[in-house]
Enzyme design. Structure first.
Site, PDB file in Angstrom:
ATOM      1  N   ASN A 156     -29.167  14.315  25.336  1.00 17.59           N
ATOM      2  CA  ASN A 156     -28.422  13.400  26.182  1.00 17.59           C
ATOM      3  C   ASN A 156     -28.857  13.573  27.639  1.00 17.59           C
ATOM      4  OD1 ASN A 156     -26.529  11.483  26.911  1.00 17.59           O
ATOM      5  ND2 ASN A 156     -24.830  12.474  25.868  1.00 17.59           N
ATOM      6  N   HIS A 163     -25.505   3.220  24.732  1.00 22.16           N
ATOM      7  CA  HIS A 163     -26.009   4.418  25.393  1.00 22.16           C
ATOM      8  C   HIS A 163     -27.378   4.786  24.836  1.00 22.16           C
ATOM      9  CE1 HIS A 163     -25.885   8.041  27.697  1.00 22.16           C
ATOM     10  NE2 HIS A 163     -25.823   8.848  26.653  1.00 22.16           N
ATOM     11  N   CYS A 196     -28.958   5.813  31.838  1.00 26.12           N
ATOM     12  CA  CYS A 196     -29.386   6.471  30.599  1.00 26.12           C
ATOM     13  C   CYS A 196     -30.636   5.829  30.026  1.00 26.12           C
ATOM     14  CB  CYS A 196     -28.260   6.455  29.568  1.00 26.12           C
ATOM     15  SG  CYS A 196     -27.669   4.790  29.142  1.00 26.12           S
TER      16      CYS A 196
END
Length: 302
Positions: free
Chosen positions: A270, A250, A113
Site C-alpha cells: 500500500n 484504490h 495512490c
C-alpha cells in the site's frame, strides 16, 4: 451531527472536534470494528481496530485516501496484451526477496495512490533488469499526467498511457520530491537522466488468478485497483470478506503471493506508510476476486 470546526491542513483533526462529535466518531469506529471482526468465526484471519485513520468518518477517509478511478474498465481487448509465458507456480513467491521492491511510501493527505502504484512498478521493473533500485518521482507523475487529477485522484492506466505516449522520463525522487499536493509540472531537458517505459499491458484476471500469479512471476509486481473502503480499519491477517462498496477506488502494488497455509493470499504493498497494516502491506485472499483485486491488473515494461 457530523460537524467539524475548520482546521489548518495537516493538523490534528481530533483537536478541533467538539466532545459530541468526538464521541460519535469513536462510537462509529467501534461499531465498524465490531462488524468487521464478526467474520472471524468464518475462517477469516483479518482483524480490525484503531489505527491512524480512526479519527476519520468513512466518507472523509474515502474522499482523502481512495482516489483511484478505473479507466477502460473492466474489460480489455486481447489485442495488444503481452502473452503470459506458462510457468510452474511455486508455493510462495515475493519480489521483495529479490531486493527489487522499495520500502512502502506514504501518500499522506493526497489522493495519489494511482501514481504511487505506477511509479512503484516502474522502480521494480528497472531493478529486475539489474539497474539500481532508485526512488523515482511520484510528484512528477501527479503534476504532469494531464489525463489525471493529481491529488484529487486518477487512473493507473491513464498514467501508464500518458507515460507510454509522451515517453516522459521519470527523474529521481530527490530531484523532484513529493509534496503531497498538486503543483506545476516541471520540465527537464532531453539530456536529463531518467526512466521512460517501453510499453504496458492491462488484463482482467477476475476468473483466473493463477494466470495473474504467472504474470507476477514473469513481468514483476502488478498494479491493481481494489475496493478498499474497509481497509480504513485493517490491522493484519488475510482479508477475505466485506469489500462492500462495489467499486474500484484504490490503486496498490502486488509484490508476491503465499500458498503455503490454509488460505492462500496476495502480498499487497500500500501507500499509507509502514505503520498501516502489516508494515505497510495487506494480505488479500487469492481466489474469488476478493475486493476486485483481479479485475484491473497492469504490468509495465522498461
Amino acid at each position: 451531527q457530523r460537524e467539524r470546526s475548520q482546521q489548518p491542513r495537516g493538523s490534528c483533526c481530533c483537536c478541533f472536534l467538539d466532545i459530541k462529535s468526538l464521541f460519535s466518531l469513536f462510537q462509529e469506529s467501534l461499531n465498524r470494528h465490531r462488524y468487521l471482526n464478526s467474520f472471524s468465526h468464518e475462517n477469516s484471519t483479518a482483524f480490525y481496530g484503531i489505527n491512524q485513520f480512526s479519527y476519520l468518518f468513512p466518507e472523509e477517509f474515502k474522499a482523502l485516501y481512495l482516489g483511484s478511478k478505473p479507466a477502460w474498465s473492466p474489460r480489455y481487448p486481447a489485442a495488444g496484451q503481452t502473452p503470459i509465458p506458462n510457468v510452474s507456480l511455486p508455493l510462495r513467491f515475493d519480489w521483495r526477496d529479490k531486493h527489487v521492491v522499495n520500502q512502502v511510501r506514504n501518500q499522506k493527505m493526497c489522493g495519489g495512490c494511482w501514481a504511487f502504484s505506477v511509479v512503484g512498478a516502474i522502480e521494480s521493473a528497472c531493478a529486475i533488469q539489474g539497474k539500481p533500485l532508485d526512488y523515482l518521482s511520484v510528484q512528477q507523475v501527479i503534476d504532469c499526467s494531464f489525463n489525471n487529477y493529481g491529488c484529487s485522484g486518477g487512473s493507473p492506466l491513464g498514467a501508464l498511457s500518458w507515460l507510454n505516449k509522451t515517453q516522459m522520463k521519470l527523474v529521481e525522487d530527490s530531484e523532484y520530491p513529493f509534496k503531497a499536493e498538486n503543483g506545476l509540472c516541471r520540465y527537464f531537458p532531453r539530456s536529463q537522466s531518467g526512466v521512460s517505459i517501453k510499453n504496458f499491458s492491462a488484463y482482467d484476471f477476475s476468473d483466473q488468478e493463477d494466470e495473474m500469479a504467472k504474470a507476477l512471476l514473469n513481468f514483476g509486481p502488478l498494479v491493481v485497483i481494489v475496493d478498499a473502503v474497509s481497509w480504513q480499519d485493517y490491522l493484519g491477517g488475510i482479508i477475505q470478506h466485506h469489500c462492500s462498496s462495489g467499486e474500484a477506488n484504490h490503486a496498490v502494488l502486488i509484490t508476491g503471493f503465499d500458498k503455503t497455509g490454509n488460505t492462500p493470499y496476495w502480498m499487497v504493498r500500500n501507500s499509507w506508510g509502514n505503520s498501516w497494516g502489516i508494515e505497510g502491506y495487506a494480505h488479500v485472499k487469492m481466489g474469488g476476486n476478493v475486493c476486485g483485486i483481479a479485475d484491473s491488473v497492469s504490468v509495465v515494461f522498461v
